[in-house]
Write a protein that holds these residues in place. Structure first.
Motif, PDB file in Angstrom:
ATOM      1  N   UNK A   1       0.827  -1.212   0.000  1.00  9.64           N
ATOM      2  CA  UNK A   1       0.000   0.000   0.000  1.00  9.64           C
ATOM      3  C   UNK A   1       0.859   1.258   0.000  1.00  9.64           C
ATOM      4  N   UNK A   2       2.065   1.160   0.534  1.00 14.90           N
ATOM      5  CA  UNK A   2       2.930   2.354   0.561  1.00 14.90           C
ATOM      6  C   UNK A   2       3.297   2.820  -0.842  1.00 14.90           C
TER       7      UNK A   2
ATOM      8  N   UNK B   1       0.566   4.763  -2.161  1.00 12.64           N
ATOM      9  CA  UNK B   1       0.482   6.104  -1.578  1.00 12.64           C
ATOM     10  C   UNK B   1       1.553   7.013  -2.189  1.00 12.64           C
TER      11      UNK B   1
ATOM     12  N   UNK C   1       0.495   8.121  -5.471  1.00 11.58           N
ATOM     13  CA  UNK C   1      -0.491   9.215  -5.404  1.00 11.58           C
ATOM     14  C   UNK C   1       0.215  10.530  -5.056  1.00 11.58           C
ATOM     15  N   UNK C   2       1.212  10.476  -4.171  1.00 15.43           N
ATOM     16  CA  UNK C   2       1.969  11.687  -3.840  1.00 15.43           C
ATOM     17  C   UNK C   2       2.742  12.188  -5.066  1.00 15.43           C
TER      18      UNK C   2
ATOM     19  N   UNK D   1       0.637  14.020  -7.530  1.00 16.17           N
ATOM     20  CA  UNK D   1       0.303  15.387  -7.136  1.00 16.17           C
ATOM     21  C   UNK D   1       1.487  16.330  -7.341  1.00 16.17           C
ATOM     22  N   UNK D   2       2.666  15.732  -7.353  1.00 18.62           N
ATOM     23  CA  UNK D   2       3.858  16.573  -7.442  1.00 18.62           C
ATOM     24  C   UNK D   2       4.489  16.493  -8.833  1.00 18.62           C
TER      25      UNK D   2
ATOM     26  N   UNK E   1       6.216  19.277 -10.586  1.00 15.58           N
ATOM     27  CA  UNK E   1       7.551  19.625 -10.082  1.00 15.58           C
ATOM     28  C   UNK E   1       8.605  18.676 -10.623  1.00 15.58           C
TER      29      UNK E   1
ATOM     30  N   UNK F   1       8.677  17.767   4.868  1.00  9.46           N
ATOM     31  CA  UNK F   1       7.797  16.616   4.640  1.00  9.46           C
ATOM     32  C   UNK F   1       8.451  15.338   5.174  1.00  9.46           C
TER      33      UNK F   1
END
Lengths: 416, 220
Positions: A4-5, A8, A11-12, A15-16, A19, A312
């Motif tokens: 699951x990591x 995640x 997904x992070x 979003x980035x 960049x 972060x």
């Protein structure tokens, strides 16, 4: 690591991704440039080889000459000629010879279809096809053993001769008149690139069975003999044996450099190959240096990304992230960026190579485009590239990742 | 629950050294609500960092829930932070790219909990802090009070027995501050141990006991 990591992290990353766009673009551009560089380099090398094969890859051409040394009481300056019987004489005495064929030529008027042209016409035997890369176009053939034996009045013609006499209409089966004797065309030479030649490119020549040629030609001697050795490495030995045997038969000093002359394409090919290899090595070094610069850039950007994300990382460490989790995230992000950048770079490079290969080569005026317009996209090049880039990306990702994972959580949390 | 024996913390930079904590000994029992107060530089944050396993003492012993913390590795400390301690920070410290839901889910991801348990727990916690309807919002789309409530939900994700709150109301208006203190109060009544750093005497009134620090020492 829990499955699951990565989800995640994905997904992070999404979003980035804006960049990460700079790094993705760097990898895209690097992949595109290097693969194109390698493809064009490989293509040039391949085409150079193909062009070389246009004449013949493993070929020794023997020509007569004039003696420059007195021998056994005979003066220098004697003309040495080759004769048809020399072919069997040499074949029987040099077992290292795989193929040996005679060749004579003359410049004659050729007419057909109401047109008249002047072309070099050769007389030779069937073995010439393999030795001199004479591949017939579909629906035709080269001269065969039966043609040789029976002295058939048949001809194999270059594609330019066919175009000059018959235009775009088929030439096979048509009659051409050479030196006032009719011949039936049995084949037309397939288009090829040819960077080495004598008396002009094969495209403009006509080939007749040796016996038929001699029936319309007064010349009794040969212009040259073509020899193909069993092993390329045997070519110097064969040259020596030919000089010795012909010297004994025609009474000249085997050491006389001008009594006979040799054009050894095997030696030329070796030199050519060394140049091609040099080009490939040079391009490989260029590619490797470009990759290295790219890797330094990616490392820099990854370090910058790690620094930008100090807080972060601090938050994640405070919440219980282990070091391997932080390292894993950075490496996964490097992998995402790597996969995305290289995928698009590969796709575009593949498309460009494919498009360029569609461009026609002008076989009539063999020029630089024959080398440039056939880039070669080999799987080997791609796999080597992926392995090298993958390693560099891993290295450029692992160090920023390790640094990030060793961050002090308190200092990271304070970072703004 | 939390036991510090002669704990000192010395920061060294070159030839300079600063003793942030001086032989501190204190005991915080299970289910206690303790406030830590003191002027700036008194060692409050250092104490909280050590209690929160974000830092280790230079000298002395720290026993957390019967376990000696001093000898633990970086990753073992991470596991302690993940399961036994919930953090609430003055500036919330939420991940800016992640939604409220993802922020709350994060400690459970690090603990390897399965998707169903995570889903149920995040929903339960966001409902409890009244932010279920805001679950898809990012921190920048939430007010300070809402952000701190998300941070509180995150701190409780793995149901830790200890909650460490560093100035939890410091960046909030009084109404939001009261809401947060009300939630902390309920959590304490539910049996959780709470250690809170504050400058504000009125906020400290919510706790059972106040530990006052001055120059790295407990003075009251």
């Amino acid at each position: 690591m829990n499955l699951t990591l990565p989800r995640f992290f994905w997904s992070e990353y999404r979003k980035r991704r804006k960049r990460a766009a700079l790094i993705t673009f760097a990898l895209f551009w690097g992949t595109l440039s290097i693969l194109l560089l390698m493809a064009f380099g490989q293509g040039m090398s391949t085409q150079a080889r193909v062009a070389f094969q246009g004449l013949g890859e493993t070929l020794i051409m023997v020509n007569g000459g004039q003696t420059s040394l007195p021998f056994e009481g005979l003066p220098k300056g004697r003309t040495i000629r080759l004769y048809p019987e020399d072919v069997d004489y040499l074949r029987e005495r040099i077992p290292e010879i795989l193929r040996i064929v005679p060749e004579s030529d003359n410049f004659w008027q050729v007419s057909a279809n109401g047109k008249e042209i002047n072309r070099t016409v050769h007389g030779t035997t069937a073995g010439f096809a393999v030795m001199r890369t004479q591949v017939p176009q579909l629906g035709g053939r080269f001269l065969n053993a039966e043609d040789d034996r029976k002295g058939r009045k048949v001809a194999f013609i270059g594609w330019k001769v066919a175009a000059d006499l018959f235009g775009t209409n088929g030439a096979v089966g048509r009659t051409i008149v050479i030196n006032r004797v009719p011949f039936t065309v049995v084949g037309v030479l397939q288009k090829k690139i040819q960077d080495s030649m004598y008396n002009g490119p094969d495209a403009e020549h006509i080939y007749l069975p040796f016996l038929a040629f001699r029936q319309i030609d007064n010349q009794r001697y040969l212009d040259r003999i073509h020899i193909q050795p069993r092993e390329a490495s045997q070519s110097p030995l064969i040259e020596d044996r030919v000089k010795t045997l012909l010297g004994r038969k025609r009474r000249f000093d085997p050491a006389d450099r001008y009594a006979t002359s040799f054009w050894n394409t095997i030696e030329d090919f070796k030199q050519g190959q060394a140049i091609f290899k040099g080009i490939e090595v040079f391009l490989g070094i260029m590619g490797a240096l470009t990759l290295l610069i790219g890797a330094v850039g990616v490392t820099n950007l990854m370090y910058a990304a790690a620094k930008e994300r100090t807080k972060e990382i601090g938050i994640k460490l405070a919440l219980g992230a282990r070091r391997r989790t932080i390292v894993g995230q950075f490496l996964l992000e490097t992998l995402f960026v790597f996969a995305k950048g290289t995928f698009w770079g590969l796709l575009l490079a593949f498309d460009i190579v494919h498009l360029v290969r569609l461009a026609p080569i002008n076989y009539d005026s063999f020029g630089i485009e024959a080398y440039l317009l056939r880039p070669d996209f080999s799987l080997r090049t791609f796999l080597v590239y992926m392995a090298v880039l993958g390693t560099l990306c891993f290295l450029s990702g692992i160090f920023p990742a390790l640094r990030a994972s060793r961050a002090n959580p308190i200092e990271s949390l304070r970072h703004e | 629950m939390i036991e510090l024996k002669d704990v000192s913390k010395i920061y060294r930079t070159g030839s300079q050294s600063l003793e942030a904590l001086r032989r501190i000994s204190l005991l915080i029992g299970r289910g206690e609500f303790v406030s830590v107060m003191g002027p700036s530089g008194s060692g409050k944050s250092t104490l909280m960092n050590i209690v929160g396993c974000l830092d280790t003492p230079t000298a002395g012993d720290y026993v957390l829930d019967g376990e000696m913390v001093a000898g633990l590795t970086f990753d073992e400390l991470a596991a302690v932070r993940n399961r036994k301690i919930g953090f609430v920070f003055q500036n919330f410290n939420l991940l800016p790219y992640a939604s409220a839901w993802e922020n709350v889910e994060l400690p459970m991801l690090f603990d390897g909990k399965n998707a169903r348990r995570r889903r149920e727990r995040v929903a339960e916690l966001l409902n409890a802090v009244g932010l279920y309807d805001w679950r898809e919002h990012r921190p920048t789309e939430l007010s300070g009070g809402q952000q701190q409530r998300v941070a509180l939900a995150r701190a409780l994700a793995n149901d830790p027995p200890i909650l460490l709150a560093d100035e939890p109301t410091g960046n909030l208006d009084s109404k939001s501050g009261e809401e947060i203190m009300a939630i902390l109060g309920e959590l304490w009544k539910g049996g959780r141990t709470i250690v809170m750093v504050t400058h504000d005497d009125r906020i400290a009134l919510h706790s059972e006991r106040v530990i006052r620090l001055f120059d790295g020492q407990v003075v009251a």
